[in-house]
Enzyme design. Sequence first.
Site, PDB file in Angstrom:
ATOM      1  CB  SER A 257     -61.966 -14.690  62.895  1.00 20.44           C
ATOM      2  OG  SER A 257     -63.288 -15.134  62.971  1.00 20.44           O
ATOM      3  CG  ASP A 577     -63.193 -18.119  55.243  1.00 17.90           C
ATOM      4  OD1 ASP A 577     -64.394 -18.344  55.484  1.00 17.90           O
ATOM      5  OD2 ASP A 577     -62.519 -17.320  55.931  1.00 17.90           O
ATOM      6  CG  HIS A 630     -62.557 -18.641  59.336  1.00 17.41           C
ATOM      7  ND1 HIS A 630     -62.612 -17.391  58.749  1.00 17.41           N
ATOM      8  CD2 HIS A 630     -62.751 -18.422  60.664  1.00 17.41           C
ATOM      9  CE1 HIS A 630     -62.825 -16.468  59.668  1.00 17.41           C
ATOM     10  NE2 HIS A 630     -62.918 -17.069  60.837  1.00 17.41           N
TER      11      HIS A 630
END
Length: 675
Positions: A257, A577, A630
Site C-alpha cells: 500500500s 482491489d 487490498h
Amino acid sequence: MSLVRRRKATDKASSSDSQVPDKDSPKEQEYDTADVDVQKKAQISKSKAKWSCVDSCCWFIGCICVTWWLLLFLYNAMPASLPQYVTEAITGPLPDPPGVKLRKEGLRAKHPVVFVPGIVTGGLELWEGHQCADGLFRKRLWGGTFGEVYKRPLCWVEHMSLDNETGLDPPGVRVRPVSGLVAADYFAPGYFVWAVLIANLARIGYEEKTMYMAAYDWRLSFQNTEVRDQTLSRIKSTVELMVATNGGKKAVIIPHSMGVLYFLHFMKWVEAPAPMGGGGGPNWCSKHIKAVMNIGGPFLGVPKAIAGLFSAEAKDIAVARAIAPGFLDNDIFRVQTLQHVMRMSRTWDSTMSMIPRGGDTIWGGLDWSPEEGCVSGRKKHRNNDPQTANGGESESLVSQVKKVNYGRIVSFGKDVAEAPSSEIQRIDFRDAVKGNNLANTSCRDVWTEYHDIGVGGIKAVAEYKVYTSGSLLDLLYFVAPKMMARGGAHFSYGIADDLEDPKYKHYKYWSNPLETKLPNAPEMEIFSLYGVGIPTERAYVYKLSPSAECYIPFQIDTSANAEDSCLQDGVYNVDGDETVPVLSAGFMCARGWRGKTRFNPSGIRTYVREYDHSPPANLLEGRGTLSGAHVDIMGNFALIEDIMRVAAGATGEDLGGDQVYSKIFQWAEKIKLKL
C-alpha cells in the site's frame, strides 16, 4: 333506679361487643386471606411496573456474555485438530499452506526480507501525553484493541493528531511506532496483515534475524520520518547489516500500500548526498537490493484519498452517513464524529501522498478516461500475453455497458456526471470571495478549514460542478489551504518534462514515479502485485449537505445509482482491489518503467502479477486464501508463494513473467505519456 340503669347499660355494651366478629372465627380468617391475596397482587403489579428498558438491556448483555464465555470455554476445551476436521468435512481437504508446499519442494531461506507496511496498518504507542492520557505510557493508541477510542475519544483524537502547522508532534505529545515484527503482523486481534506471510516464511527457515519490519509513523510525511525518528537511516543500516551477515545476499523488499510510495522515496533518499539524503552513493540499491515486490501499490495515487480529504468519507462511510445521519453529522453529546475525523486526518501529511498523480494525462479529462466504458470488476478471462491484452473489442475481458466519464472524479449531481461537457455551465470557484460568514461559534472545538471559506466559498465550489484530476489540486488548495501548503512542501503530483532539471533533486518529488528516476540497478527487479475483480472507487457524485453550523458542507450523494453496477451509492467503480484501481497499481510496471524509459534509464526488469479475487467459499474459510482485496490479499496463497520463491532465489521469469487478468496493457497504451 340507678342500679337498674347501670345494669341496662352493661347489657347494651355486652350486646354490642357480641356483635364484633371474633378474630379466631372462620369468617374472620376468610377476610384475612382475601386481604393477603390483594396485597400480593399489588406487590406483583408494582414489581412488573418497575421493570424497565435498562433491565432488558442488562439481561440481554448478560445473556450475550454468558454465551460468549461458554463458546470460548468450549473452543479452548476442544482438540486443536477439530476445527480443521470440521472444515475439511464441509469443504474437502485444504491445500497445503505455501510454506509447507515449498518446504516439500526443497526451498530454503536465502535472501533476507524487509517488510514495509502501509498507512494505518502499523501500530502506534504513547511515550508522552497530556493529563487525560495518564496510565497509557507505551500503550497502543493505534492498532490492537483500540480500547482508548471508546474510553476517552476526545483525548484519543487529541493525541493522534499532529501539529497543524509543522506536521510533527504537538507540544507535550510523543506518539511513536511500535517496533519489531509485532508492529504490523496483526492490525487488531484476529485481523492479520503480515502474520500469514511471516508464518509461511518461517516454515522454510526464516527467523527474526532474516526478517525485518520497517515500521514507521505512517502519519508523517516521508521526509519527516527521518527528521523526527531517523527511520530512513535505520532502514539503511539494517539492510546493510542483514546483507553483510547473510553472506552478501541481497535483500528482497516487500512494501504494501502506501509503503510502496515510502520505499520509492527511500530509494532516492538513500543514494542522495547528505544532508537531504542518506549519502549511500549511486550504487547503493544495486549492491543491496535483489527485488522490490510491491503489493497493492498506489503508484499514481487513489481517488479515495480525494473523498477522504474533501468530505472525510469514502463509499462505506457515505452509506453509513445516509443510514444514520444523526449520529455522524449532528452534535450528539458533543461527539461531532466526522468533524473530529476530518480535523485529525487533515493533520496527517501521509494522506496527501496518495492524491492522484499525473493530472488529466493519466486519469482522463471531462470526456475521456483510459478505462472508458463500464469497468466494475466483473469476472475476466485470464490473459498472460501483453500483446494479446492490447487487442480489440473481440476480447471478452470486460463487459462494457455504456460510456462512463471516469475522468470526472468529482461531480455535483448525477446529471452533471453524465451530461456532455458542452452542456455543463460552470462558474470558476478560484476567484470566489471567502469569508467567515458561516455560523460556527459552537463548533470551534472541532475546527476545520471549511469554517473559514464561508457560505460564498461553499456555493462557489458546488457551482463549478465537475472536477478532473487536474482541477482537484486547485479545489483542495481552495477548501484546505493550510493543509495543502504543508503537504505541498513534501509531495508533488505532476509529470516531469525534464528529469535532468536540478529541482527534481528535492525530496518532494521522490515518491512520485512520474517525476523521478529509478536507481541505476539493472540487475534489480520490480514487481507490481495486486488484486483485481473487485469494484473499486474511481469517481464520485456529490451534493451539498443540509445547512447546519457543524456540518461538513459536502457529502457523497448515496441516492445516485445506475442500472449497471458502475454507479452505486454515488460512487463510480472500476476494476481493482477495492482500494487501488488497476490503473494506479499497474501502469508503471506495465508501461512507465517497462524497458528502458526516461523513468527507468538502467532498464530494470518489471513484472505485473495480478491475482483474480475469489471470495471465501464459506464462513469457515475466514478471509479466504484466494482474496484479491487490498489487505486480505496478504493471505492469498498464490501471492505468498510468488514472494517466497523470489526470496528463495527465483527471478520474475522463473515465476512465469506477467500474470494479467485485467486490460491494464490496453489502458496503458491510451495514456499519451512521453517515455
